[in-house]
Design an enzyme around this catalytic site. Sequence first.
Site, PDB file in Angstrom:
ATOM      1  N   GLY A  32       0.802  -1.238   0.000  1.00  0.00           N
ATOM      2  CA  GLY A  32       0.000   0.000   0.000  1.00  0.00           C
ATOM      3  C   GLY A  32       0.824   1.273   0.000  1.00  0.00           C
ATOM      4  N   ASN A  34       1.750   2.946  -2.536  1.00  0.00           N
ATOM      5  CA  ASN A  34       1.163   3.896  -3.499  1.00  0.00           C
ATOM      6  C   ASN A  34      -0.127   4.503  -2.966  1.00  0.00           C
ATOM      7  OD1 ASN A  34       2.779   4.047  -6.118  1.00  0.00           O
ATOM      8  ND2 ASN A  34       2.823   1.875  -5.572  1.00  0.00           N
ATOM      9  N   ARG A 111      -5.729  -8.749  -8.685  1.00  0.00           N
ATOM     10  CA  ARG A 111      -6.786  -9.549  -9.320  1.00  0.00           C
ATOM     11  C   ARG A 111      -7.132  -8.905 -10.659  1.00  0.00           C
ATOM     12  NH1 ARG A 111      -6.342 -13.943  -6.986  1.00  0.00           N
ATOM     13  NH2 ARG A 111      -8.309 -14.640  -7.863  1.00  0.00           N
ATOM     14  N   ASN A 127      -4.751   1.876 -13.674  1.00  0.00           N
ATOM     15  CA  ASN A 127      -3.855   0.904 -13.029  1.00  0.00           C
ATOM     16  C   ASN A 127      -2.420   1.410 -13.107  1.00  0.00           C
ATOM     17  OD1 ASN A 127      -3.071  -1.675 -11.921  1.00  0.00           O
ATOM     18  ND2 ASN A 127      -2.369  -2.268 -13.965  1.00  0.00           N
ATOM     19  N   HIS A 129       1.541   0.046 -13.183  1.00  0.00           N
ATOM     20  CA  HIS A 129       2.307  -1.174 -13.486  1.00  0.00           C
ATOM     21  C   HIS A 129       3.803  -0.851 -13.447  1.00  0.00           C
ATOM     22  CE1 HIS A 129       2.892  -5.198 -15.069  1.00  0.00           C
ATOM     23  NE2 HIS A 129       3.786  -4.686 -15.895  1.00  0.00           N
TER      24      HIS A 129
HETATM   25  C1  GRF Z   1       3.594  -1.358  -7.431  1.00  0.00           C
HETATM   26  O1  GRF Z   1       4.939  -1.498  -7.748  1.00  0.00           O
HETATM   27  C2  GRF Z   1       2.731  -1.394  -8.663  1.00  0.00           C
HETATM   28  O2  GRF Z   1       3.398  -0.982  -9.805  1.00  0.00           O
HETATM   29  C3  GRF Z   1       2.362  -2.850  -8.797  1.00  0.00           C
HETATM   30  O3  GRF Z   1       2.256  -3.315  -7.479  1.00  0.00           O
HETATM   31  C4  GRF Z   1       3.082  -2.541  -6.628  1.00  0.00           C
HETATM   32  C5  GRF Z   1       2.274  -2.116  -5.446  1.00  0.00           C
HETATM   33  O4  GRF Z   1       3.057  -1.569  -4.433  1.00  0.00           O
HETATM   34  N1  GRF Z   1       1.164  -2.990  -9.586  1.00  0.00           N
HETATM   35  P1  GRF Z   1       2.379  -0.965  -3.150  1.00  0.00           P
HETATM   36  O5  GRF Z   1       1.442  -2.005  -2.577  1.00  0.00           O
HETATM   37  O6  GRF Z   1       1.647   0.280  -3.553  1.00  0.00           O
HETATM   38  O7  GRF Z   1       3.503  -0.652  -2.199  1.00  0.00           O
END
Ligand code: GRF
Length: 215
Positions: A32, A34, A111, A127, A129
């Site tokens: 989490g 991000n 998912r 999303n 990535h």
């Molecule tokens: C991120 O690196 C994102 O690009 C990928 O999953 C990771 C999630 O990281 N889809 P976090 O849970 O936000 O720390």
Amino acid sequence: MPNQDIIKLIAQNINKHPERPLSIGVLASGNGSNLQALMDFSKKPDSLFFIKTVIANNPDSQALNRAHHERIKNYLIDHRQFNKKSAFEQKILRVLKEHEIELVVLAGFMRVLSPNFLGQFQNRIINLHPSLLPNHRGLDAINKALRAGDEVAGCTVHLVDAGLDTGPIIAQSSCPIFKHDDPLALKQRIQSLEHKLLPHVVNQIAQAATVKILV
Ligand code: GRF
């Protein structure tokens, strides 16, 4: 620079409430970080969005604790508790609709969403990535970049469509891959880009959705 045509397309699909910032629902599965970056940005004076609800599909996800700490409504909706994917998705949709979510952000949500789910938030799901798409779609993107011997890596924010990491690209940030890099070092470098790019894109979408109301 984000792709303004895609930002506009998303904004056109949002019926933003005129008197409050854009309301965001975040779906996460893991650490989490991000989500944290989005919550931190949303407290800044120039933020045009707020995180209204957080949903995690994994009881160990730190996203739930992070949201709780910020007094944001958070829900564990564990896919393993449902017999059918459609029932799992219906539960998520119900929460998002109850909270009048205007934009859905997948921030490390592990998912794949069905076309039916996407149709309920048509062109309103983005999303994040950890690669420079179209390179290294799907799981394990950071290791794929290292194994491929790439010299540049990065992250992408894209609109979600029915494919796996195939939707139109909104914005990307890049960084070098150094010879001595291991997966953790590269992941940290990419995540520091993600923590800036994702809030920036969400705020641009919020701005476009706001301008649409004003004109
Ligand atoms: C991120 O690196 C994102 O690009 C990928 O999953 C990771 C999630 O990281 N889809 P976090 O849970 O936000 O720390």
